[in-house]
Scaffold this active site. Structure first.
Site, PDB file in Angstrom:
ATOM      1  CD  GLU A 303      -2.890   1.282   2.287  1.00  0.00           C
ATOM      2  OE1 GLU A 303      -2.438   0.982   3.402  1.00  0.00           O
ATOM      3  OE2 GLU A 303      -4.013   1.735   2.114  1.00  0.00           O
ATOM      4  CB  ALA A 426       0.564  -2.196  11.764  1.00  0.00           C
ATOM      5  CG  MET A 427       0.194  -3.162   4.961  1.00  0.00           C
ATOM      6  SD  MET A 427      -0.785  -1.707   4.489  1.00  0.00           S
ATOM      7  CE  MET A 427      -2.052  -2.475   3.484  1.00  0.00           C
ATOM      8  CG  ASN A 429      -0.480  -6.739   4.123  1.00  0.00           C
ATOM      9  OD1 ASN A 429      -0.488  -5.896   3.253  1.00  0.00           O
ATOM     10  ND2 ASN A 429       0.473  -6.810   5.045  1.00  0.00           N
ATOM     11  CG  HIS A 460      -5.549   1.544  12.751  1.00  0.00           C
ATOM     12  ND1 HIS A 460      -5.963   2.848  12.705  1.00  0.00           N
ATOM     13  CD2 HIS A 460      -5.119   1.250  11.501  1.00  0.00           C
ATOM     14  CE1 HIS A 460      -5.788   3.320  11.479  1.00  0.00           C
ATOM     15  NE2 HIS A 460      -5.269   2.367  10.730  1.00  0.00           N
ATOM     16  CD  GLU A 461      -2.935  -1.786  10.827  1.00  0.00           C
ATOM     17  OE1 GLU A 461      -3.387  -2.075   9.714  1.00  0.00           O
ATOM     18  OE2 GLU A 461      -2.465  -0.666  11.109  1.00  0.00           O
ATOM     19  CG  HIS A 464      -7.473  -0.978   8.047  1.00  0.00           C
ATOM     20  ND1 HIS A 464      -8.154  -0.025   7.342  1.00  0.00           N
ATOM     21  CD2 HIS A 464      -6.378  -0.361   8.560  1.00  0.00           C
ATOM     22  CE1 HIS A 464      -7.487   1.127   7.430  1.00  0.00           C
ATOM     23  NE2 HIS A 464      -6.419   0.948   8.168  1.00  0.00           N
ATOM     24  CD  GLU A 483      -5.480   4.016   6.726  1.00  0.00           C
ATOM     25  OE1 GLU A 483      -5.631   3.799   7.950  1.00  0.00           O
ATOM     26  OE2 GLU A 483      -4.926   3.200   5.969  1.00  0.00           O
TER      27      GLU A 483
HETATM   28 ZN   LIG Z   1      -4.826   2.165   8.699  1.00  0.00          ZN
END
Ligand SMILES: [Zn+2]
Length: 1037
Positions: A303, A426-427, A429, A460-461, A464, A483
């Site tokens: 991303e 963090a991401m 995926n 948060h992740e 998502h 976000e």
């Molecule tokens: Zn985020």
């Protein structure tokens, strides 16, 4: 006819194609080809075929000369269309300018042309044909099949296909991909070679054709494609040539015959590439274990735009597909991807390319089954004992979200992986969330503050996985849908699942900080048109995250009843599950479920489409209260900036009932000004607006209103909630910064803080005072600094002295203590530095005695001021495996005032051996705050700019942070000129970034503040210093 018909057709463009135009006033895509009825003899073209590009006044013709029309007919007809368009676009500049989109309004005359229209159209075509002939024979450039040698740059009509790397014409010119072909599924086989830092790949892409077209355009960057085959349906595969156009990061295949609507086709590409040495794409990372052995690993960060660096793909969020990922690995490695490892299942969901992920490493997991999902946390083997808290947090939060969203997490497994060198926090995926070690790993005896970091990021992740992964924004202009939501859900879920982590203070302070940024002219609306990679990168800023979260909080607080907001988002998630959305889709869902009916779209669209936020001014006359709104801008602006109008859900309380939620009264301020519906008798001493600061606006109460509030607070602090007290402090400083209230007034409000003991108001006041103190320091106003120090110690000294240095379990008290002692020690308050030094000495002699997590930064920062202790700390940093502690050590090391040591630490951060390069933005930020380092850091950034943008990418969050850190200490014209000169010299290497505009504006504001307040400050502080005890509140404006 062409003129009107073309004109009308553009109205039917998908909204996003218009919105995403770089030129808001002038939609730049005119979709001729869709209108097949207007030209019945013309075969259905790809709707992406023809485009008018206003920036350069050039016409682009796509695909012409490549279909099966008779050539003459084709040239004539297409030229006619082009001229029609060109004429239309020129004339559009004369159209009434009431709406930027006037051109879209459909013309009724198109559907049933009158005789007069027909005559006009024929006449028009004749004129057009003659003009075509003239143009054709004009010297310079015209339409030819072979493209245009650029003989004459001023020629208005020019074919501008770029050249592909092999010298052929590349069949596409825009950054956004054409819509004619959509991917259905990818089959990726990857073979990484970690010894040689390369990987080989085979990508099999199944696609369906949505519009007739003679080319496929997709993304691919730095991939060496060695073989490419293509087949339609079950037909035979044949070799094809893949064209590459690096500037747009695209690859393409051209066909001699048109692909037809409804066909399925398969493109198979064999390629190789280098593992990336930066933080995006398929990149390599390494860590050294306790025995000194270096381990190499590889991980991904796609991303927003880096999947194209790992495999050829349609790398835009709306091109969702399924993925089957196979990774060949050596025996001592494990591989992880979105689906369960080594089973190589196809993803059970359609997903955007930016959510694909894989990791090749020797990590070990701990796991737990949560409602049918296997949740695992992975880390390097020696940190396995630090993974338990994350597993517990993830399990609880997963259950919470499953229930809250009323949709179960759709995959069988969920991995959370701590990557040793990872730039983002963090991401998300899908199924394979990657983290920094500091945001996932905490020891068993870590403090609640350290656990709060981990729980917040995990929350948060996980949010998502629904907001972003299940329902995805159509394009990056609406990044906030991902976000802002994940940020809001992070605080909401923490308050529900981990109330002991007291996330409300943190959420309040991030709302204040984003307003500070959003009050700049250089800010941007939550939904902002973006096209270039740099613009997309820049969307990852606090406006998308924290402002997005703030307006959701405001909406949730405004909607009546507990569950309305939740019902609305469940409706939204269910309706758009698996697909892509725009901001309006969310507002529509919330409108649909509201009872009684509320027009959420109408109310909220001002908050996402306008930049900045309103200032609400209160004036009272008799029992009438009038509220007036205006755009709050720190820099005085011209009229065009002040015409913004918001629909503001104002809340207020008064002196008779001001603390409990039952006291809250509501008023929707839709116009420039409005009178409160309920009369407020004169006996009401004061009103406080924006109850608990849940609204995204600030308030000016006027002289009398402020005086009444200040008087009330100095009598009894607890007449207002702590959020309200903090918001008064924040708003007052903002108004003073703008010049609307005097600094005298600020100090009169702060007089009440002698009695303040709550975390949020104290930390807000300290932060604001510290900002001024640091600016004075950089201007070498040492006398004033000393007055300021006296002032701060006078107001907060008693509270500072009350703080203990032992373990503290209450998180809010930890935050308070940390802020007070940091301030005390940085002002060299003797009992503070003494206690910190003692604590450090004890720690060095016996490292089993832990320093409480919230005090580590204070203790290490004090220790780092001595060269001997700095070196001891540096050695300890190298040895430590506890990530939160390591980070605090680094903050300490970077706060030294010894310039040689500062140089060392900055260079180590850039080199990346001892200190990972992911920490460099943090180091630069800390160094810039100190007197010894701020000029040094600025110099460092200028000298190393090219290396920095190579590591962190132009526009990225890291670069934004670096620019802000090194420029915000400046408040003089000389520094402003320097900063301007440096960034404008960068040109395409960063001069266009929004953060540069923000930096320049901030320096100007600092400069202005100093000019305006320096003498007042001198006078006031000297006076206060000579008579340190409490002044009467309510000093006049
Ligand atoms: Zn985020």
């Amino acid at each position: 006819m062409a003129f009107f018909c073309v004109f009308a057709e553009s109205a039917n463009l998908p909204r996003n194609m218009i919105e995403n135009s770089m030129f808001e006033e002038e939609p730049d895509v005119v979709d001729l080809a869709k209108d097949t009825t207007a030209f019945p003899t013309f075969p259905a073209l790809d709707p992406d075929e023809i485009t008018y590009e206003p920036r350069s006044s050039r016409l682009l013709v796509r695909g012409l000369g490549e279909n099966d029309m008779d050539e003459d007919e084709e040239d004539c007809e297409s030229s006619a269309r082009l001229l029609g368009m060109s004429f239309m676009n020129r004339s559009s500049s004369h159209r009434p300018s009431s709406s930027p989109y006037t051109r879209q309004s459909p013309s009724r005359s198109c559907s049933r042309p009158t005789a007069r229209t027909m005559v006009a159209c024929v006449l028009f075509l004749v004129i057009v044909a003659s003009m075509t002939m003239v143009l054709y024979f004009l010297p310079g450039c015209t339409f030819t099949k072979d493209g245009c040698p650029k003989r004459n740059k001023t020629t208005p009509l020019e074919l501008v296909y770029p050249l592909a790397t092999n010298g052929e014409l590349f069949p596409w010119t825009q950054l956004r991909l054409p819509q004619s072909v959509h991917p259905l599924s990818y089959e990726l086989t990857l073979t990484p070679d970690l010894d040689n830092m390369t990987f080989a790949g085979i990508a099999v892409i199944n696609m369906s054709v949505l519009h007739n077209t003679n080319r496929i355009v997709l993304h691919g960057l730095n991939l060496n494609i060695s073989n490419a085959t293509f087949k339609i349906g079950d037909g035979p595969a044949s070799n094809v040539t893949v064209l590459q156009y690096k500037a747009n990061q695209q690859i393409a295949v051209k066909f001699t015959e048109y692909l037809k609507v409804g066909q399925y086709c398969v493109l198979t590409l064999t390629y190789s590439a280098n593992l990336s040495s930066t933080y995006d794409g398929f990149y390599s990372s390494s860590y050294t274990d306790k025995s000194g052995t270096k381990h190499i690993l590889a991980a991904t960060q796609f991303e927003p735009l880096s999947a194209r660096k790992a495999f050829p793909c349609f790398d835009e969020p709306a091109f969702k597909a399924t993925f089957l990922i196979k990774i060949n690995r050596k025996q001592n490695y494990t591989t992880l991807s979105n689906m369960p490892q080594d089973e190589f299942e196809r993803t059970s969901v359609n997903m955007s390319t930016y959510l694909v992920a894989f990791v090749v490493a020797n990590f070990s997991p701990i796991s737990k089954n949560v409602s049918g999902t296997l949740v695992s946390v992975y880390s390097v083997p020696e940190k396995k004992e630090h993974t338990e808290y994350a597993l517990e947090a993830a399990s609880k939060l997963l259950e919470f979200y499953n229930t809250f969203f009323d949709i179960d997490y759709p995959l069988k497994k969920l991995d959370l992986v701590a990557i040793p060198d990872f730039l983002a926090g963090a991401m998300e995926n899908w199924g394979l969330i990657t983290f920094r070690e500091t945001t996932l790993l905490v020891g068993k005896d870590s403090s609640p503050l350290e656990k709060q970091v981990v729980a917040s990021v995990v929350a948060h992740e996980l949010a998502h996985q629904w907001f972003g992964n299940l329902v995805t924004m159509r394009w990056w202009n609406d990044l906030w849908l991902n976000e802002g939501f994940a940020t809001y859900m992070q605080y909401l879920s923490l308050q529900e699942v981990f109330p002991e982590l007291q996330a409300e203070n943190l959420f309040l302070s991030v709302r204040f900080r984003v307003m500070d940024k959003d009050a700049l002219i250089s800010s941007h609306p939550v939904s902002t048109a973006v096209v270039t990679p740099e613009q997309v990168e820049e969307m990852f800023d606090s406006v998308s995250y924290e402002k997005g979260a703030s307006i959701l909080l405001m909406l949730n607080a405004y909607l009546p009843g507990e569950q309305q907001f939740r019902k609305g988002i469940i409706q939204y998630l269910k309706q758009f599950s698996g697909s892509n959305t725009e901001t309006n889709n969310l507002w529509d869902s919330l409108t649909q479920v509201s009872t009684p009916h509320q027009n959420v779209s109408e109310m909220m669209s001002s908050w996402t489409s306008l930049k900045g936020f309103p200032l609400v001014s209160v004036s009272r006359k008799g029992d009438e209260v009038t509220l007036t709104q205006e755009h709050f801008l720190l820099t005085p602006a011209n009229a065009s900036h002040t015409s913004s109008l918001w629909e503001i859900p104002v809340t207020y309380v008064n002196d008779s009932c001001s603390v409990g939620p039952e006291c809250r009264q509501n008023f929707l301020l839709k116009a420039k000004s409005g009178k409160l519906k309920t009369p407020v008798p004169e006996s009401v001493k004061w009103l406080k607006l924006n109850y608990q600061n849940t609204g995204y606006y600030i308030v000016d109460y006027g002289d009398d209103g402020w005086t009444a509030l200040i008087n009330a607070l100095s009598t009894n602090v607890s007449i207002l909630t702590f959020e309200d007290r903090a918001s008064l402090i924040h708003n007052m400083f903002a108004l003073s910064r703008q010049g609307r209230v005097s600094f005298r007034r600020v100090l009169s409000l702060l007089n009440y803080t002698y009695k303040e003991t709550e975390t949020a108001p104290v930390t807000e006041a300290l932060l604001q005072l510290n900002n001024i103190y640091r600016l004075l320091e950089k201007r070498q106003e040492f006398d004033l600094m000393s007055c300021m120090k006296t002032y701060i110690l006078d107001h907060f000294g008693a509270l500072m002295d009350n703080q203990t240095w032992g373990e503290e379990e209450n998180l809010s008290k930890q935050e308070l203590r940390s802020a007070l002692l940091s301030m005390a020690c940085s002002l060299e308050k003797e009992n503070c530095t003494q206690s910190a030094n003692d604590m450090f000495k004890q720690y060095v002699s016996n490292q089993t005695r832990r320093i409480p997590g919230d005090l580590q930064q204070v203790v290490f920062s004090v220790a780092a001021q001595s060269r001997t202790d700095w070196l001891i700390l540096y050695d300890m940093y190298k040895q430590s495996t506890v990530d939160a502690e390591k980070r605090n050590m680094l903050l300490g090391l970077a706060s030294t005032q010894d310039t040689q040591l500062l140089a060392k630490i900055l260079n180590e951060g850039l080199k990346g051996d001892v200190i990972q390069t992911q920490e460099l933005p943090l180091i630069i930020n800390t160094v810039s705050r100190g007197f010894a380092g701020y000029l040094f850091a600025w110099d460092f950034v200028q000298v190393n700019w090219d290396r920095l943008i190579e590591k962190f990418l132009v526009g990225s969050f890291a670069i934004q942070s670096i620019i802000k850190s090194v420029t915000s200490p400046f408040s003089t014209q000389a520094h402003l000129d320097q900063v301007k000169a440096f960034f404008s010299s960068l040109q395409e290497r960063g001069s266009q970034m929004r953060s540069v505009q923000e930096a320049l504006e901030t320096i100007r504001l600092n400069q202005l503040w100093m000019e305006r307040n320096l003498s007042t400050l001198r006078e006031l502080l000297t006076k206060i210093q000579s008579q340190p005890q409490k002044e009467e509140p309510g000093v006049s404006h």
